[in-house]
Design a protein around this motif. Sequence first.
Motif, PDB file in Angstrom:
ATOM      1  N   MET A   1      -9.074  19.658   5.222  1.00 15.41           N
ATOM      2  CA  MET A   1      -8.850  19.206   5.904  1.00 15.41           C
ATOM      3  C   MET A   1      -7.109  18.711   4.615  1.00 15.41           C
ATOM      4  SD  MET A   1      -8.127  17.794   9.225  1.00 15.41           S
ATOM      5  CE  MET A   1     -10.257  17.770   9.693  1.00 15.41           C
ATOM      6  N   PRO A   2      -5.948  18.989   5.584  1.00 15.85           N
ATOM      7  CA  PRO A   2      -4.873  18.537   5.200  1.00 15.85           C
ATOM      8  C   PRO A   2      -4.627  16.795   4.852  1.00 15.85           C
ATOM      9  CG  PRO A   2      -4.440  20.478   6.234  1.00 15.85           C
ATOM     10  CD  PRO A   2      -5.231  19.743   6.742  1.00 15.85           C
ATOM     11  N   SER A   3      -4.576  16.145   3.511  1.00 11.34           N
ATOM     12  CA  SER A   3      -5.062  14.258   3.282  1.00 11.34           C
ATOM     13  C   SER A   3      -4.033  14.021   4.319  1.00 11.34           C
ATOM     14  CB  SER A   3      -4.467  14.518   2.160  1.00 11.34           C
ATOM     15  OG  SER A   3      -3.321  14.529   1.717  1.00 11.34           O
ATOM     16  N   ARG A   4      -2.689  14.484   4.811  1.00 11.78           N
ATOM     17  CA  ARG A   4      -1.356  14.273   5.888  1.00 11.78           C
ATOM     18  C   ARG A   4      -1.562  13.744   7.319  1.00 11.78           C
ATOM     19  NH1 ARG A   4       1.740  16.830   8.454  1.00 11.78           N
ATOM     20  NH2 ARG A   4       1.736  19.712   8.209  1.00 11.78           N
ATOM     21  N   LEU A   5      -2.834  14.534   7.348  1.00  9.61           N
ATOM     22  CA  LEU A   5      -3.670  14.981   8.612  1.00  9.61           C
ATOM     23  C   LEU A   5      -4.721  13.448   8.929  1.00  9.61           C
ATOM     24  CD1 LEU A   5      -3.703  18.428   9.760  1.00  9.61           C
ATOM     25  CD2 LEU A   5      -2.202  16.430  10.273  1.00  9.61           C
ATOM     26  N   GLY A   6      -4.577  12.828   7.533  1.00  5.95           N
ATOM     27  CA  GLY A   6      -6.025  11.885   7.922  1.00  5.95           C
ATOM     28  C   GLY A   6      -6.528  10.626   8.750  1.00  5.95           C
ATOM     29  N   GLU A   7      -4.994  10.423   8.848  1.00  8.09           N
ATOM     30  CA  GLU A   7      -5.474   9.340  10.274  1.00  8.09           C
ATOM     31  C   GLU A   7      -5.203   9.364  11.337  1.00  8.09           C
ATOM     32  OE1 GLU A   7      -1.420   6.264  11.482  1.00  8.09           O
ATOM     33  OE2 GLU A   7      -2.239   6.289   8.601  1.00  8.09           O
ATOM     34  N   THR A   8      -4.380  11.033  11.243  1.00 11.32           N
ATOM     35  CA  THR A   8      -4.843  11.162  12.903  1.00 11.32           C
ATOM     36  C   THR A   8      -5.845  11.546  13.286  1.00 11.32           C
ATOM     37  OG1 THR A   8      -2.499  12.079  12.855  1.00 11.32           O
ATOM     38  CG2 THR A   8      -3.161  13.174  14.811  1.00 11.32           C
ATOM     39  N   ILE A   9      -6.574  12.219  12.430  1.00 16.62           N
ATOM     40  CA  ILE A   9      -7.978  13.102  12.614  1.00 16.62           C
ATOM     41  C   ILE A   9      -8.660  11.491  12.904  1.00 16.62           C
ATOM     42  CG2 ILE A   9      -9.645  13.988  11.762  1.00 16.62           C
ATOM     43  CD1 ILE A   9      -6.744  15.284  12.734  1.00 16.62           C
ATOM     44  N   ALA A  10      -8.845  10.891  12.129  1.00 14.35           N
ATOM     45  CA  ALA A  10      -9.349   9.477  11.944  1.00 14.35           C
ATOM     46  C   ALA A  10      -9.889   9.216  12.976  1.00 14.35           C
ATOM     47  CB  ALA A  10      -8.947   7.978  10.853  1.00 14.35           C
ATOM     48  N   ASP A  11      -9.131   9.093  14.386  1.00 14.16           N
ATOM     49  CA  ASP A  11      -9.110   8.609  15.494  1.00 14.16           C
ATOM     50  C   ASP A  11      -9.863   9.093  16.388  1.00 14.16           C
ATOM     51  OD1 ASP A  11      -7.506   6.260  14.589  1.00 14.16           O
ATOM     52  OD2 ASP A  11      -5.854   7.470  15.626  1.00 14.16           O
ATOM     53  N   LEU A  12     -10.514  10.733  15.982  1.00 17.14           N
ATOM     54  CA  LEU A  12     -11.502  11.232  16.916  1.00 17.14           C
ATOM     55  C   LEU A  12     -12.690  11.254  16.347  1.00 17.14           C
ATOM     56  CD1 LEU A  12      -9.019  14.460  16.136  1.00 17.14           C
ATOM     57  CD2 LEU A  12      -8.964  12.906  17.846  1.00 17.14           C
ATOM     58  N   ASP A  13     -13.287  11.304  17.448  1.00 22.41           N
ATOM     59  CA  ASP A  13     -14.802  11.430  17.554  1.00 22.41           C
ATOM     60  C   ASP A  13     -15.156  12.161  15.880  1.00 22.41           C
ATOM     61  OD1 ASP A  13     -15.207  13.565  18.731  1.00 22.41           O
ATOM     62  OD2 ASP A  13     -16.071  12.271  20.374  1.00 22.41           O
ATOM     63  N   PRO A  14     -16.663  11.820  15.533  1.00 28.12           N
ATOM     64  CA  PRO A  14     -16.897  13.178  14.497  1.00 28.12           C
ATOM     65  C   PRO A  14     -17.102  14.988  15.185  1.00 28.12           C
ATOM     66  CG  PRO A  14     -18.461  11.487  14.527  1.00 28.12           C
ATOM     67  CD  PRO A  14     -17.326  11.015  15.251  1.00 28.12           C
ATOM     68  N   PRO A  15     -17.770  14.605  15.996  1.00 28.51           N
ATOM     69  CA  PRO A  15     -17.438  16.158  17.089  1.00 28.51           C
ATOM     70  C   PRO A  15     -16.199  16.646  16.994  1.00 28.51           C
ATOM     71  CG  PRO A  15     -18.855  15.172  17.900  1.00 28.51           C
ATOM     72  CD  PRO A  15     -18.048  13.790  17.170  1.00 28.51           C
ATOM     73  N   ALA A  16     -15.472  15.805  17.376  1.00 28.42           N
ATOM     74  CA  ALA A  16     -13.674  16.462  17.321  1.00 28.42           C
ATOM     75  C   ALA A  16     -12.836  16.483  16.147  1.00 28.42           C
ATOM     76  CB  ALA A  16     -13.108  15.446  18.659  1.00 28.42           C
ATOM     77  N   ARG A  17     -13.518  15.865  15.007  1.00 27.08           N
ATOM     78  CA  ARG A  17     -13.136  16.096  13.659  1.00 27.08           C
ATOM     79  C   ARG A  17     -13.168  17.343  13.294  1.00 27.08           C
ATOM     80  NH1 ARG A  17     -14.222  10.417  13.475  1.00 27.08           N
ATOM     81  NH2 ARG A  17     -15.697  11.134  11.964  1.00 27.08           N
ATOM     82  N   ARG A  18     -14.793  18.109  13.797  1.00 24.32           N
ATOM     83  CA  ARG A  18     -15.400  18.940  13.416  1.00 24.32           C
ATOM     84  C   ARG A  18     -14.295  20.369  14.038  1.00 24.32           C
ATOM     85  NH1 ARG A  18     -17.548  21.222   8.984  1.00 24.32           N
ATOM     86  NH2 ARG A  18     -18.152  23.459  10.015  1.00 24.32           N
TER      87      ARG A  18
ATOM     88  N   GLN B   1       2.338  29.856   4.526  1.00 22.76           N
ATOM     89  CA  GLN B   1       2.384  28.258   4.688  1.00 22.76           C
ATOM     90  C   GLN B   1       2.436  28.957   6.138  1.00 22.76           C
ATOM     91  OE1 GLN B   1       5.028  25.902   3.301  1.00 22.76           O
ATOM     92  NE2 GLN B   1       4.098  25.570   1.258  1.00 22.76           N
ATOM     93  N   VAL B   2       0.992  27.321   7.155  1.00 20.74           N
ATOM     94  CA  VAL B   2       0.945  27.334   8.741  1.00 20.74           C
ATOM     95  C   VAL B   2       1.669  25.168   8.181  1.00 20.74           C
ATOM     96  CG1 VAL B   2      -0.015  26.544   9.905  1.00 20.74           C
ATOM     97  CG2 VAL B   2      -0.728  28.478   8.937  1.00 20.74           C
ATOM     98  N   GLU B   3       2.589  25.062   9.403  1.00 17.28           N
ATOM     99  CA  GLU B   3       2.965  23.845   9.328  1.00 17.28           C
ATOM    100  C   GLU B   3       2.285  23.142  10.801  1.00 17.28           C
ATOM    101  OE1 GLU B   3       6.989  20.964  10.281  1.00 17.28           O
ATOM    102  OE2 GLU B   3       7.631  22.707  10.430  1.00 17.28           O
ATOM    103  N   ILE B   4       1.387  22.262  10.728  1.00 19.62           N
ATOM    104  CA  ILE B   4       0.704  21.702  11.562  1.00 19.62           C
ATOM    105  C   ILE B   4       1.707  20.635  11.889  1.00 19.62           C
ATOM    106  CG2 ILE B   4      -1.283  19.922  12.445  1.00 19.62           C
ATOM    107  CD1 ILE B   4      -2.412  22.806  11.433  1.00 19.62           C
ATOM    108  N   ILE B   5       2.198  21.096  13.165  1.00 18.88           N
ATOM    109  CA  ILE B   5       3.464  20.096  13.917  1.00 18.88           C
ATOM    110  C   ILE B   5       2.555  18.639  14.552  1.00 18.88           C
ATOM    111  CG2 ILE B   5       5.374  19.180  15.776  1.00 18.88           C
ATOM    112  CD1 ILE B   5       5.492  22.306  14.981  1.00 18.88           C
ATOM    113  N   TRP B   6       1.959  19.225  15.806  1.00 16.92           N
ATOM    114  CA  TRP B   6       0.657  17.924  16.067  1.00 16.92           C
ATOM    115  C   TRP B   6      -0.806  18.032  15.994  1.00 16.92           C
ATOM    116  CZ3 TRP B   6       3.860  13.468  16.889  1.00 16.92           C
ATOM    117  CH2 TRP B   6       3.737  12.853  17.261  1.00 16.92           C
ATOM    118  N   VAL B   7      -1.243  17.172  16.207  1.00 16.25           N
ATOM    119  CA  VAL B   7      -2.747  17.328  16.899  1.00 16.25           C
ATOM    120  C   VAL B   7      -2.869  16.765  18.521  1.00 16.25           C
ATOM    121  CG1 VAL B   7      -5.134  17.013  16.446  1.00 16.25           C
ATOM    122  CG2 VAL B   7      -3.544  17.510  14.799  1.00 16.25           C
ATOM    123  N   ILE B   8      -3.306  16.966  19.499  1.00 16.47           N
ATOM    124  CA  ILE B   8      -3.562  16.361  21.305  1.00 16.47           C
ATOM    125  C   ILE B   8      -4.879  16.453  21.166  1.00 16.47           C
ATOM    126  CG2 ILE B   8      -2.187  16.882  22.821  1.00 16.47           C
ATOM    127  CD1 ILE B   8      -0.194  18.122  22.112  1.00 16.47           C
ATOM    128  N   ALA B   9      -4.806  15.194  21.319  1.00 16.74           N
ATOM    129  CA  ALA B   9      -6.777  14.980  21.629  1.00 16.74           C
ATOM    130  C   ALA B   9      -6.854  14.050  22.586  1.00 16.74           C
ATOM    131  CB  ALA B   9      -7.722  14.232  20.294  1.00 16.74           C
TER     132      ALA B   9
END
Length: 81
Positions: free
Chosen positions: A1-18, A71-79
């Motif tokens: 998991m890219p470290s720069r996405l950590g804050e965004t991903i942290a708001d998701l529940d564990p199954p969503a992070r997976r 490279q792949v640039e992740i622009i947005w994660v929408i949950a």
Amino acid sequence: MPSRLGETIADLDPPARRAVHDALATLAEDPRAGAAEPIRGAEIRRLFTRPTVATGDRITLLYRVHEAEHQVEIIWVIAGP
């Protein structure tokens, strides 16, 4: 998991992070994977995760493929529902 996405991903529940982790693994293998969907008129692609275990929600990843840099640039994660 890219470290720069950590804050965004942290708001998701564990199954969503997976689910996001698995989707990113798919992108790492093949950024043009069959589940990825190009968005017309833009160089942005959209990928949906599998439904999460807890809620059945799907998370959307918007990304851009940079062919020259391999490279792949992740622009947005929408949950959400």
